[in-house]
Scaffold this active site. Structure first.
Site, PDB file in Angstrom:
ATOM      1  N   LYS A   1       0.840  -1.205   0.000  1.00  0.00           N
ATOM      2  CA  LYS A   1       0.000   0.000   0.000  1.00  0.00           C
ATOM      3  C   LYS A   1       0.871   1.250   0.000  1.00  0.00           C
ATOM      4  O   LYS A   1       0.631   2.188  -0.747  1.00  0.00           O
ATOM      5  CB  LYS A   1      -0.915   0.011   1.230  1.00  0.00           C
ATOM      6  CG  LYS A   1      -2.095  -0.936   1.086  1.00  0.00           C
ATOM      7  CD  LYS A   1      -2.828  -1.133   2.389  1.00  0.00           C
ATOM      8  CE  LYS A   1      -3.828  -2.285   2.231  1.00  0.00           C
ATOM      9  NZ  LYS A   1      -4.351  -2.786   3.491  1.00  0.00           N
TER      10      LYS A   1
ATOM     11  N   GLN B   1      -5.697  -1.927   9.393  1.00  0.00           N
ATOM     12  CA  GLN B   1      -5.514  -3.246   8.782  1.00  0.00           C
ATOM     13  C   GLN B   1      -6.186  -4.333   9.621  1.00  0.00           C
ATOM     14  O   GLN B   1      -6.032  -4.372  10.839  1.00  0.00           O
ATOM     15  CB  GLN B   1      -4.011  -3.528   8.626  1.00  0.00           C
ATOM     16  CG  GLN B   1      -3.670  -4.805   7.913  1.00  0.00           C
ATOM     17  CD  GLN B   1      -4.065  -4.818   6.439  1.00  0.00           C
ATOM     18  OE1 GLN B   1      -4.046  -3.786   5.773  1.00  0.00           O
ATOM     19  NE2 GLN B   1      -4.433  -5.977   5.933  1.00  0.00           N
TER      20      GLN B   1
ATOM     21  N   ASP C   1     -11.736   2.115   3.407  1.00  0.00           N
ATOM     22  CA  ASP C   1     -12.082   0.700   3.258  1.00  0.00           C
ATOM     23  C   ASP C   1     -13.561   0.532   2.916  1.00  0.00           C
ATOM     24  O   ASP C   1     -13.978  -0.537   2.451  1.00  0.00           O
ATOM     25  CB  ASP C   1     -11.836  -0.041   4.584  1.00  0.00           C
ATOM     26  CG  ASP C   1     -10.546  -0.824   4.598  1.00  0.00           C
ATOM     27  OD1 ASP C   1     -10.157  -1.337   3.533  1.00  0.00           O
ATOM     28  OD2 ASP C   1      -9.953  -0.935   5.685  1.00  0.00           O
TER      29      ASP C   1
HETATM   30  N1  GUN Z   1      -7.304  -7.366   5.502  1.00  0.00           N
HETATM   31  C1  GUN Z   1      -7.506  -8.087   4.372  1.00  0.00           C
HETATM   32  N2  GUN Z   1      -8.128  -7.331   3.433  1.00  0.00           N
HETATM   33  C2  GUN Z   1      -8.317  -6.118   3.985  1.00  0.00           C
HETATM   34  C3  GUN Z   1      -8.882  -4.907   3.499  1.00  0.00           C
HETATM   35  O1  GUN Z   1      -9.365  -4.788   2.374  1.00  0.00           O
HETATM   36  N3  GUN Z   1      -8.870  -3.864   4.388  1.00  0.00           N
HETATM   37  C4  GUN Z   1      -8.360  -3.967   5.637  1.00  0.00           C
HETATM   38  N4  GUN Z   1      -8.427  -2.892   6.425  1.00  0.00           N
HETATM   39  N5  GUN Z   1      -7.828  -5.071   6.120  1.00  0.00           N
HETATM   40  C5  GUN Z   1      -7.801  -6.134   5.281  1.00  0.00           C
END
Ligand code: GUN
Length: 282
Positions: free
Chosen positions: A54, A98, A121
């Site tokens: 990211k 996350q 998200d």
């Molecule tokens: N863990 C796995 N996929 C995601 C996601 O799309 N967003 C977040 N915040 N955590 C994740």
């Protein structure tokens, strides 16, 4: 039939090229770049890898990216305090915590503490409600990326039988809603579904997000189907999808690889959401 491989990396790259242009033109208007902060609690290996990606891709499109790393013993109060500070920080337009969080932290409380305007998200209860009622909002990244992958190969979703395997809040449920919005006939399968193969065999579009390595075998895929594999099951030597690729590739018309399919588009979509939050609320 030998399926065509859907190149998620290439589509994500094209998405970023367009996005970078947009970010630069927004900079002309606002004299400011969008800011994204990722909060990572604990030391889950897969999460740490996602977060590094990211950061890498955010920088490439001129998004100012920060990561706050917190130990796995972090208390609820400490985490909520960090989120509140980010909510009030005018240089932060997107906040992503996350998942999964360590067991003692309630994910729903944490997610709903994020200002919905910064919830890149799309998991906040307000953004979920907007999605459910068909309103424009910050929408979950993986499902939005899935729709773009399907549309990129020229497949019209309208009227198709779409089967989603998995009912998580992150992927399965929002993916079903987005496919419905595109006028597919949608079936959602899960761990209690009887005769899973019988249902998946009727899918013109099969989206698999069940989190079990190679669970969907070739005989469960309808000939000519579009197969979207959301799985990322890590082992020491290899990452496996939820679909047995070597079998399904001989049955489907299009299939996403793992890695290099859905994953890159999830990140591209996160960057899109950050820029959208910046435009709408920044
Ligand atoms: N863990 C796995 N996929 C995601 C996601 O799309 N967003 C977040 N915040 N955590 C994740």
């Amino acid at each position: 039939m030998q399926a065509q491989i859907i190149d998620g990396r290439e589509l994500a790259k094209q998405t970023r090229i367009k996005l970078k242009k947009k970010v630069n033109s927004l900079y002309e208007q606002k004299s400011k770049y969008p800011g994204l902060t990722v909060v990572l609690v604990g030391d889950d290996l897969a999460s740490a890898a996602y977060v590094r990606n990211k950061e890498k891709f955010a920088k490439r499109v001129n998004i100012i990216s920060n990561t706050i790393r917190m130990p796995k013993e972090t208390t609820k109060e400490e985490l909520l305090d960090v989120i509140e500070k980010l909510n009030n920080d005018n240089d932060v337009h997107g906040i992503l915590v996350q998942l999964p969080l360590p067991k003692h932290l309630d994910e729903s409380t944490v997610i709903n503490t994020i200002s919905y305007e910064k919830d890149v998200d799309g998991f906040h209860i307000i953004n979920s409600g907007k999605l459910l009622s068909g309103q424009d909002s910050l929408r979950p990244c993986t499902p939005t990326g899935i729709i773009k992958l399907i549309e990129s190969i020229g497949v019209n979703i309208e009227g198709k039988n779409a089967v989603v395997v998995g009912r998580s809040n992150i992927v399965g449920k929002p993916a079903a809603l987005l496919l419905l919005e595109k006028n597919a006939t949608v079936t959602v399968c899960h761990s209690r579904t009887r005769d899973l193969g019988e249902v998946t065999n009727k899918a013109d579009i099969l989206v698999v997000a069940i989190g079990r390595a190679e669970m969907i075998t070739g005989d469960m895929v309808k000939p000519g189907a579009v197969v979207i594999d959301v799985g990322s099951n890590y082992t020491e030597d290899k990452t496996y999808g939820d679909v047995k690729f070597d079998e399904a590739v001989n049955v489907a018309s299009f299939i996403t690889p793992v890695p290099g399919g859905v994953g890159p588009m999830t990140i591209a979509q996160l960057l899109e959401n950050t820029v959208k939050a910046f435009e709408l609320y920044g």
